[in-house]
Design a protein around this motif. Sequence first.
Motif, short mmCIF file in Angstrom:
data_model
loop_
_atom_site.label_atom_id
_atom_site.label_comp_id
_atom_site.label_asym_id
_atom_site.label_seq_id
_atom_site.Cartn_x
_atom_site.Cartn_y
_atom_site.Cartn_z
N ARG A 149 0.83 -1.20 0.00
CA ARG A 149 0.00 0.00 0.00
C ARG A 149 0.87 1.26 0.00
N PRO A 150 0.57 2.23 -0.85
CA PRO A 150 1.36 3.46 -0.88
C PRO A 150 0.95 4.40 0.24
N GLY A 151 1.71 5.49 0.39
CA GLY A 151 1.34 6.52 1.35
C GLY A 151 1.81 6.26 2.76
N LEU A 152 1.33 7.11 3.69
CA LEU A 152 1.80 7.09 5.06
C LEU A 152 0.82 6.43 6.03
N ALA A 153 1.39 5.93 7.11
CA ALA A 153 0.65 5.47 8.28
C ALA A 153 1.46 5.94 9.49
N THR A 154 1.15 5.41 10.68
CA THR A 154 1.88 5.83 11.88
C THR A 154 2.46 4.63 12.60
N LYS A 155 3.75 4.70 12.92
CA LYS A 155 4.41 3.60 13.62
C LYS A 155 4.51 3.88 15.12
N TYR A 156 4.83 2.85 15.87
CA TYR A 156 5.05 2.89 17.31
C TYR A 156 6.50 3.31 17.53
N GLY A 157 6.72 4.57 17.85
CA GLY A 157 8.07 5.10 17.92
C GLY A 157 8.75 4.94 19.26
N ASP A 158 9.80 5.71 19.47
CA ASP A 158 10.56 5.65 20.72
C ASP A 158 9.71 6.10 21.90
N GLU A 159 10.03 5.58 23.07
CA GLU A 159 9.29 5.96 24.27
C GLU A 159 9.72 7.32 24.81
N LEU A 160 8.74 8.08 25.29
CA LEU A 160 8.98 9.37 25.91
C LEU A 160 8.37 9.36 27.30
N ARG A 161 8.96 10.08 28.23
CA ARG A 161 8.39 10.19 29.56
C ARG A 161 7.19 11.14 29.54
N ASP A 162 6.05 10.69 30.06
CA ASP A 162 4.84 11.50 30.09
C ASP A 162 3.96 10.99 31.23
N PRO A 163 4.28 11.35 32.49
CA PRO A 163 3.54 10.82 33.64
C PRO A 163 2.10 11.29 33.70
N MET A 164 1.28 10.51 34.40
CA MET A 164 -0.14 10.85 34.55
C MET A 164 -0.50 10.88 36.04
N VAL A 165 -1.52 11.68 36.37
CA VAL A 165 -2.00 11.76 37.74
C VAL A 165 -3.50 11.49 37.76
N ARG A 166 -4.02 11.21 38.96
CA ARG A 166 -5.40 10.78 39.10
C ARG A 166 -6.37 11.97 39.10
N ARG A 167 -7.46 11.85 38.32
CA ARG A 167 -8.52 12.84 38.28
C ARG A 167 -9.86 12.12 38.06
N SER A 168 -10.97 12.77 38.42
CA SER A 168 -12.29 12.20 38.17
C SER A 168 -13.05 13.07 37.19
N PHE A 169 -13.96 12.46 36.42
CA PHE A 169 -14.75 13.18 35.43
C PHE A 169 -15.98 12.36 35.10
N VAL A 170 -17.16 13.00 35.14
CA VAL A 170 -18.41 12.34 34.77
C VAL A 170 -18.94 13.02 33.52
N ARG A 171 -19.14 12.28 32.48
CA ARG A 171 -19.61 12.84 31.22
C ARG A 171 -21.07 13.28 31.33
N ALA A 172 -21.38 14.37 30.62
CA ALA A 172 -22.76 14.85 30.57
C ALA A 172 -23.63 13.92 29.75
N SER A 173 -23.04 13.20 28.81
CA SER A 173 -23.78 12.29 27.94
C SER A 173 -22.85 11.21 27.44
N LYS A 174 -23.44 10.08 27.05
CA LYS A 174 -22.63 9.00 26.46
C LYS A 174 -22.15 9.37 25.07
N GLN A 175 -22.86 10.28 24.42
CA GLN A 175 -22.48 10.70 23.07
C GLN A 175 -21.65 11.98 23.13
N PRO A 176 -20.68 12.11 22.26
CA PRO A 176 -19.85 13.32 22.27
C PRO A 176 -20.62 14.55 21.83
N VAL A 177 -20.19 15.70 22.31
CA VAL A 177 -20.78 16.96 21.87
C VAL A 177 -20.47 17.18 20.39
#
Length: 265
Positions: free
Chosen positions: A58-86
Motif C-alpha cells: 500500500r502506498p502513502g503514510l501510516a503511523t508507527k510505534y516510535g521511541d518511548e517518551l516520559r509523560d507521567p499521569m495523575v489521578r482525576r475524576s470526570f463524569v460525562r454529561a452524555s454518552k455521546q460526544p458533543v
Amino acid sequence: MSLLAGRLRFVLLALPALWWSSCATGPEGAMPSVSPEAPLASDAVMPLNAPMPPAEERPGLATKYGDELRDPMVRRSFVRASKQPVGTDRIYYNDRSGIEAMTSHPYKTGGTRQAAGGMVEWGIKSGFGYATCYESGGKRFVVGSPGKAYSIVVKNRCRSRVEVVLSVDGLDVMDGKPASFAKRGYLIAPGDTLEVKGWRSGWDTVARFEFSSVGASYANRRHGDTRNVGVIGLAVFGEKGADPWKWMPDEVERRESATPFATAP
C-alpha cells in the motif's frame, strides 16, 4: 523498550480502573476502560468485504510505534454529561503525492481549526510548528514525511473541563486498541492546551507517533489491519453539571467591545 514488552507493561499497569491526567503537558486526563463500540470516524472505514492489498504494497503514510517518551499521569475524576460526544472531527494525513491524489482543488489553511461547536481548537504539530494543512471538499488534510514524529494538539476554549478521546489509524491513543466513543480519554482544564505525542505505553510513558510506511505501521504490526490508516479522530465530551457554552471567547469579546454611549444620529 520492545513493542511486546511495552504492551505487557501497559496491560499489567492498566488493571486498576483509575482516572488519570498527564502531568507533562498540564491538562487533566483519564485512563481508558475497554468497550467494543464503533471506531471513531466510522464513515471513513472501508467496507469489511473490500479486498485489501498487503500492507507492504500500500502506498502513502501510516503511523508507527516510535521511541518511548516520559509523560507521567495523575489521578482525576470526570463524569460525562452524555454518552455521546458533543462533537467529533477528523484530520486525514498522507505524503504529498497521496494528498494530491485524495484532493481536488485543495487550498492551504491554518494549522488549527475549531471543533465541537468551538469548544476546542486542534491541529497536528510536526517539527518546529504545525504541519502543512490543506482543505478540500470540506475535509482537512495534513502533509507528513516518513520518519518524522508528530503530535496532536488540542486547546480547550471552554470555561469548564472537557474530555477528548483521540484515535490514530483507527486505534485509541490510550490503549492501542480499536477506538470508540466508550473509551476514556484525556481531560483538559478550562483554557489549557493538551499535546499528545504518542500512544500510551504505561502510566509514565508514551510511544511517539511517527509517520511511516503502511507496512511498518502500528496498526499493521500489532493488529494486522491497515483498513483505517491515514486518519486522526477527535471526540469531545462535556462534564455533567457544567455548561461548556457559558462565557465562551466570542461572548467575552462582545462584552469587551460594548460601547458605553449610543452613536449620535
